[in-house]
Design a protein around this motif. Structure first.
Motif, PDB file in Angstrom:
ATOM      1  N   ASN A 344      70.110 -23.277  24.698  1.00 38.54           N
ATOM      2  CA  ASN A 344      69.388 -23.769  26.108  1.00 38.54           C
ATOM      3  C   ASN A 344      67.846 -23.264  25.902  1.00 38.54           C
ATOM      4  O   ASN A 344      67.428 -23.550  27.083  1.00 38.54           O
ATOM      5  CB  ASN A 344      70.004 -22.955  26.891  1.00 38.54           C
ATOM      6  N   GLY A 345      67.336 -22.781  24.866  1.00 42.20           N
ATOM      7  CA  GLY A 345      66.032 -22.689  25.030  1.00 42.20           C
ATOM      8  C   GLY A 345      65.655 -21.082  25.118  1.00 42.20           C
ATOM      9  O   GLY A 345      66.457 -20.126  25.318  1.00 42.20           O
ATOM     10  N   PRO A 346      64.137 -20.661  25.588  1.00 44.59           N
ATOM     11  CA  PRO A 346      63.915 -19.457  25.551  1.00 44.59           C
ATOM     12  C   PRO A 346      64.410 -18.729  26.760  1.00 44.59           C
ATOM     13  O   PRO A 346      64.672 -19.259  27.833  1.00 44.59           O
ATOM     14  CB  PRO A 346      62.604 -19.447  25.541  1.00 44.59           C
ATOM     15  N   GLU A 347      64.144 -17.472  26.673  1.00 42.52           N
ATOM     16  CA  GLU A 347      64.684 -16.498  27.803  1.00 42.52           C
ATOM     17  C   GLU A 347      63.515 -15.524  28.114  1.00 42.52           C
ATOM     18  O   GLU A 347      63.365 -14.887  27.130  1.00 42.52           O
ATOM     19  CB  GLU A 347      66.033 -15.938  27.207  1.00 42.52           C
ATOM     20  N   GLN A 348      63.322 -15.310  29.333  1.00 44.45           N
ATOM     21  CA  GLN A 348      62.238 -13.925  29.485  1.00 44.45           C
ATOM     22  C   GLN A 348      63.146 -12.823  29.653  1.00 44.45           C
ATOM     23  O   GLN A 348      64.084 -12.658  30.463  1.00 44.45           O
ATOM     24  CB  GLN A 348      61.526 -14.412  30.924  1.00 44.45           C
TER      25      GLN A 348
END
Ligand code: DP6
Length: 355
Positions: A344-348
Motif C-alpha cells: 500500500n505504499g509508505p507509512e508515517q
C-alpha cells in the motif's frame, strides 16, 4: 542536539519495475516511462532529527547512520541532494540534520535499496518542510512533492512514495503522467493485479560490477538508444492495455521482454555488463518449463543484477511455493529467497500518522 530537536519517521517500500527506466537526461529526467509494483515487505525505515543551528550557516550539516553506524557513502549522496535542494528550500542550511535509517532486507539482494531509502528520506524532508513553514499540504500535493524530491535522489525512488502500481515518466496515453514525479496507476478493485505477489530468488548477494547509475549513463552513447526508447514506449502502451483488460498473458510477455531487453542493453554497453549468472538462466528455464506443464500464471522480471523476481497471483500461492522449494531454491545462494507482495505504499511513523 538542543531541547527543541524534532524527529520525523517514515517507512517506505521498495518496488519492482515491469517496464524498466533505463537511461536518463540531466536532472534525473527519464528517457522513457516506467511502471512498477510497490512491494509490501521490503522496506526502509528512516528517522530524521533536526534542530536549529545557533547561527545562520552557508553549509548543509548532515549525518547519516545506517543500522546504527555512520554511513559515509550515503551521507555524501544525501549531502549532494540537500545542496541541490537548498536553493529552493532555503531553511535546510539553518538546521543540523541527522538521518537514522534501517532496511529490513539484506543488502545487495536485487531489491532496489536506493528506491526505498531515497523515498523514506524524501518523505521525511517534506514532513520537515511542513513543520518549518507551517504549511500543511493536501495529500496529493504532499506525495507529489515527495516523489519529485525522491526522483532527484534516485529515479526509481520516485515510484516508491505510492502504493499499488505506479508509473513515472511522460506517457501520452496516461493523463496525469509526468517526467518530474511518479503517479499511482489506478486499477479496478476487482483486478487480479491487486493480489500480485513477488518471490525474489537470490542468485547472488554480491555487490554488482555495474551500478544502475552507471548503467543509465552507458545508455547515453548506446548504439541501441533510440531503439530502446521506441521499444519502451511501445511496451508501455501494450502493458497499459493488458492491465486494463486484466490480461495475464500480455502482462507476462511484456514484462519478460523488458527484463531481457534491459540485460541485452547492459551486455552490449561496452563495459562489464554481463550481470546474469548461470543460475539466473537455469531459473528462467525452470520457470518456463513449469509454466508450460502446470498451466499456472507466473512470469519473471529482473533488475540490473542476477536475481530473479518471480511474479504470480495469490490464488496460486500454494503451488508456486511448492515449486520454489522443490526446484528453484537449489539455484539460490544459500537457498535464499524473499517472500513479498504488492503493498500500500509508505507509512508515517512519527510524529503523527498521515493517512
Ligand atoms: C533497472 O533508480 O537505481 O531498476 O536514478 O541512477 O538512482 P538512479 O537509478 P535507479 O535505476 C533503476 C533501474 C532499474 C529499472 C527500474 O527500476 O525502473
Amino acid at each position: 542536539m538542543s531541547e527543541e530537536a524534532v524527529t520525523i519517521g517514515w517507512k517506505a517500500p521498495s518496488n519492482i519495475a515491469l517496464i524498466k527506466y533505463w537511461g536518463k537526461r540531466a536532472n534525473q529526467i527519464p528517457e522513457n516511462g516506467s511502471l512498477s509494483i510497490t512491494l509490501a515487505n521490503s522496506t526502509t525505515t528512516t528517522f530524521l532529527t533536526f534542530n536549529k543551528k545557533e547561527k545562520e550557516d552557508q553549509l548543509i550539516s548532515v549525518e547519516y547512520y545506517f543500522h546504527g553506524e555512520r554511513q559515509l557513502q550515503f551521507e555524501k549522496k544525501t549531502d549532494l541532494l540537500l545542496n541541490q535542494l537548498s536553493s529552493e528550500i532555503g531553511f535546510l542550511k539553518n538546521y543540523n540534520l541527522i538521518f537514522k535509517s534501517e532496511n529490513n532486507f539484506p543488502h545487495s539482494t536485487g531489491i532496489a535499496s536506493s528506491a526505498s531509502s531515497m523515498a523514506a528520506l524524501a518523505l521525511c524532508l517534506v514532513s520537515m518542510e511542513e513543520i518549518i513553514t507551517h504549511n500543511k499540504l493536501n495529500r496529493d500535493d504532499f506525495f507529489c512533492r515527495a516523489s519529485t524530491i525522491a526522483r532527484l535522489g534516485s529515479g526509481s525512488a520516485s515510484r516508491s512514495v505510492f502504493g499499488g502500481l505506479v508509473s513515472w515518466g511522460l506517457i501520452p496515453s496516461l493523463e496525469q503522467s509526468a517526467d518530474e514525479y511518479a503517479t499511482p496507476f489506478i486499477i479496478h478493485s476487482t483486478s487480479r493485479l491487486n493480489t500480485i505477489r513477488d518471490i525474489i530468488l537470490i542468485v547472488s548477494a554480491k555487490e554488482k560490477s555495474v551500478s544502475s547509475t552507471m548503467g543509465h549513463s552507458l545508455m547515453n552513447h548506446h548504439p541501441y538508444k533510440e531503439g530502446r526508447k521506441a521499444q519502451a514506449n511501445e511496451n508501455m502502451v501494450k502493458i497499459i492495455e493488458g492491465i486494463r483488460k486484466d490480461n495475464y498473458q500480455a502482462i507476462a510477455e511484456i514484462s519478460e521482454n523488458e527484463a531481457l531487453s534491459l540485460h541485452a542493453l547492459l551486455m552490449t554497453s561496452g563495459s562489464d555488463g554481463l550481470l546474469l549468472k548461470p543460475n539466473t538462466i537455469k531459473i528462467i528455464e525452470e520457470i518456463k518449463y513449469f509454466r508450460k506443464t502446470s498451466g499456472l500464471d507466473l512470469f519473471f522480471t529482473i533488475d540490473a543484477g542476477p536475481n530473479i523476481h518471480l511474479i504470480y497471483y495469490d490464488d496460486q500461492r500454494k503451488q508456486v511455493l511448492a515449486f520454489v522449494e522443490s526446484t528453484l531454491s537449489q539455484y539460490c545462494e544459500g537457498g535464499k529467497w524473499i517472500d513479498d507482495h504488492i503493498g500500500n505504499g509508505p507509512e508515517q511513523l512519527s510524529p503523527a500518522l498521515r493517512n
